[in-house]
Design a protein around this motif. Structure first.
Motif, PDB file in Angstrom:
ATOM      1  N   ASP A 197     -28.358 -64.068  61.865  1.00  0.00           N
ATOM      2  CA  ASP A 197     -26.989 -63.598  61.688  1.00  0.00           C
ATOM      3  C   ASP A 197     -26.448 -64.030  60.316  1.00  0.00           C
ATOM      4  N   ALA A 229     -24.315 -70.651  61.371  1.00  0.00           N
ATOM      5  CA  ALA A 229     -23.939 -69.473  62.157  1.00  0.00           C
ATOM      6  C   ALA A 229     -23.318 -69.885  63.484  1.00  0.00           C
ATOM      7  N   VAL A 230     -22.311 -69.136  63.868  1.00  0.00           N
ATOM      8  CA  VAL A 230     -21.623 -69.329  65.143  1.00  0.00           C
ATOM      9  C   VAL A 230     -21.804 -68.028  65.927  1.00  0.00           C
ATOM     10  N   CYS A 281     -17.870 -66.665  69.838  1.00  0.00           N
ATOM     11  CA  CYS A 281     -17.224 -67.974  69.623  1.00  0.00           C
ATOM     12  C   CYS A 281     -16.659 -68.119  68.217  1.00  0.00           C
ATOM     13  N   LYS A 329     -12.778 -69.753  66.111  1.00  0.00           N
ATOM     14  CA  LYS A 329     -12.144 -70.770  66.954  1.00  0.00           C
ATOM     15  C   LYS A 329     -12.253 -72.171  66.340  1.00  0.00           C
ATOM     16  N   ILE A 379     -15.164 -73.520  65.080  1.00  0.00           N
ATOM     17  CA  ILE A 379     -16.497 -74.157  65.192  1.00  0.00           C
ATOM     18  C   ILE A 379     -17.172 -74.230  63.816  1.00  0.00           C
ATOM     19  N   LYS A 402     -15.802 -74.555  60.913  1.00  0.00           N
ATOM     20  CA  LYS A 402     -15.158 -75.663  60.192  1.00  0.00           C
ATOM     21  C   LYS A 402     -15.718 -77.000  60.692  1.00  0.00           C
ATOM     22  N   GLN A 405     -16.325 -66.236  54.220  1.00  0.00           N
ATOM     23  CA  GLN A 405     -17.089 -67.473  54.061  1.00  0.00           C
ATOM     24  C   GLN A 405     -16.613 -68.223  52.808  1.00  0.00           C
ATOM     25  N   TYR A 421     -13.709 -68.156  51.534  1.00  0.00           N
ATOM     26  CA  TYR A 421     -12.399 -68.726  51.900  1.00  0.00           C
ATOM     27  C   TYR A 421     -12.620 -70.035  52.658  1.00  0.00           C
TER      28      TYR A 421
HETATM   29  N1  COA Z   1     -13.594 -63.661  57.573  1.00  0.00           N
HETATM   30  C1  COA Z   1     -12.329 -64.156  57.404  1.00  0.00           C
HETATM   31  N2  COA Z   1     -11.986 -65.433  57.653  1.00  0.00           N
HETATM   32  C2  COA Z   1     -12.944 -66.251  58.100  1.00  0.00           C
HETATM   33  C3  COA Z   1     -14.287 -65.823  58.320  1.00  0.00           C
HETATM   34  C4  COA Z   1     -14.591 -64.462  58.026  1.00  0.00           C
HETATM   35  N3  COA Z   1     -15.844 -63.973  58.170  1.00  0.00           N
HETATM   36  N4  COA Z   1     -15.008 -66.871  58.780  1.00  0.00           N
HETATM   37  C5  COA Z   1     -14.148 -67.910  58.845  1.00  0.00           C
HETATM   38  N5  COA Z   1     -12.917 -67.532  58.439  1.00  0.00           N
HETATM   39  C6  COA Z   1     -11.708 -68.382  58.347  1.00  0.00           C
HETATM   40  C7  COA Z   1     -10.964 -68.456  59.670  1.00  0.00           C
HETATM   41  O1  COA Z   1      -9.993 -67.450  59.768  1.00  0.00           O
HETATM   42  C8  COA Z   1     -10.341 -69.827  59.608  1.00  0.00           C
HETATM   43  O2  COA Z   1      -9.182 -69.814  58.789  1.00  0.00           O
HETATM   44  P1  COA Z   1      -7.960 -70.850  59.041  1.00  0.00           P
HETATM   45  O3  COA Z   1      -8.542 -72.238  58.930  1.00  0.00           O
HETATM   46  O4  COA Z   1      -7.010 -70.517  57.955  1.00  0.00           O
HETATM   47  O5  COA Z   1      -7.468 -70.564  60.407  1.00  0.00           O
HETATM   48  C9  COA Z   1     -11.380 -70.658  58.869  1.00  0.00           C
HETATM   49  O6  COA Z   1     -12.130 -69.726  58.099  1.00  0.00           O
HETATM   50  C10 COA Z   1     -12.276 -71.427  59.805  1.00  0.00           C
HETATM   51  O7  COA Z   1     -12.885 -70.541  60.643  1.00  0.00           O
HETATM   52  P2  COA Z   1     -13.819 -70.989  61.857  1.00  0.00           P
HETATM   53  O8  COA Z   1     -13.259 -70.466  63.126  1.00  0.00           O
HETATM   54  O9  COA Z   1     -14.094 -72.463  61.785  1.00  0.00           O
HETATM   55  O10 COA Z   1     -15.146 -70.188  61.474  1.00  0.00           O
HETATM   56  P3  COA Z   1     -16.250 -69.647  62.482  1.00  0.00           P
HETATM   57  O11 COA Z   1     -16.410 -70.543  63.656  1.00  0.00           O
HETATM   58  O12 COA Z   1     -16.032 -68.211  62.751  1.00  0.00           O
HETATM   59  O13 COA Z   1     -17.551 -69.828  61.589  1.00  0.00           O
HETATM   60  C11 COA Z   1     -19.013 -68.582  60.174  1.00  0.00           C
HETATM   61  C12 COA Z   1     -17.639 -69.248  60.307  1.00  0.00           C
HETATM   62  C13 COA Z   1     -19.094 -67.957  58.775  1.00  0.00           C
HETATM   63  C14 COA Z   1     -20.105 -69.654  60.298  1.00  0.00           C
HETATM   64  C15 COA Z   1     -19.160 -67.524  61.309  1.00  0.00           C
HETATM   65  O14 COA Z   1     -18.153 -66.554  61.170  1.00  0.00           O
HETATM   66  C16 COA Z   1     -20.513 -66.852  61.369  1.00  0.00           C
HETATM   67  O15 COA Z   1     -21.424 -67.341  62.025  1.00  0.00           O
HETATM   68  N6  COA Z   1     -20.657 -65.689  60.689  1.00  0.00           N
HETATM   69  C17 COA Z   1     -21.922 -64.956  60.703  1.00  0.00           C
HETATM   70  C18 COA Z   1     -23.012 -65.718  59.973  1.00  0.00           C
HETATM   71  C19 COA Z   1     -22.621 -66.061  58.538  1.00  0.00           C
HETATM   72  O16 COA Z   1     -22.057 -65.253  57.815  1.00  0.00           O
HETATM   73  N7  COA Z   1     -22.962 -67.304  58.127  1.00  0.00           N
HETATM   74  C20 COA Z   1     -22.682 -67.806  56.781  1.00  0.00           C
HETATM   75  C21 COA Z   1     -23.636 -67.264  55.783  1.00  0.00           C
HETATM   76  S1  COA Z   1     -23.182 -67.796  54.115  1.00  0.00           S
END
Ligand code: COA
Length: 159
Positions: A27, A73-74, A78, A81, A83, A85, A114, A116
């Protein structure tokens, strides 16, 4: 609700013989070839909620001072929420305990959310690998309507 969820998440290294969470890894990084290159030299950490793996991250030692988060990756249901962070903070704690000076993470120019999240968690852009995704991935791909071309490396100083 999220607070209760986060308090019940436990993070630990993947045990020997436990299945690698490839679905989650893919993912974050759509290239199995790329994953296969760094996995043997990395440590995989999993996050569990109610006995189920809901997230993971992979730590790779770049050198004696720097640890790289190669993958994070989350599970989709989930996400958003807190995770992600929490995992970034866990990875940072692990790097500090290992006596590292820096922790780094790479992401695409198109991965707006990401970028951000990582900057909000104290990572700063330290390098740009121009054309990384054009050179290493066979098919063009897009996120947020932006072609994924370059890798931005973000780093956080730990001391
Ligand atoms: N788009 C917009 N905002 C995002 C975001 C996204 N894709 N991912 C995280 N954020 C923001 C959240 O809104 C939140 O903002 P806030 O603190 O102002 O409320 C902050 O980032 C923390 O988010 P969080 O809930 O902790 O992130 P998450 O649990 O969704 O995990 C990822 C973030 C990127 C690990 C997850 O979305 C994921 O697994 N994505 C698919 C795999 C991926 O892209 N991995 C990274 C590769 S570089």
């Amino acid at each position: 609700m999220n607070e209760a969820l986060l308090q019940n998440i436990s993070v630990r290294p993947l045990a020997a013989g436990e299945p690698v969470p490839y679905e989650l890894l893919l993912d974050a990084d759509p290239s199995m070839e790329a994953i296969a290159k760094y996995l043997p030299f990395s440590e995989v950490f999993i996050a569990l909620y109610a006995g189920k793996v809901v997230a993971c991250f992979v730590l790779y030692p770049v050198d004696a001072d720097t640890l790289e988060i190669k993958n994070i990756a989350v599970e989709e249901s989930c996400q958003g929420k807190g995770i992600g962070k929490l995992l970034l903070r866990e990875a940072t704690e692990i790097a500090i305990k290992k006596g590292m000076q820096n922790i780094i993470i790479g992401t695409a120019n198109s991965s707006v959310g990401q970028l951000y999240l990582y900057q909000k968690e104290g990572f700063e852009i330290s390098d740009i690998r121009y054309g990384f995704f054009l050179q290493n991935y066979p098919e063009p791909f897009f996120e947020n309507g932006i072609q994924c071309k370059h890798m931005l490396v973000l780093s956080k100083k730990l001391s």
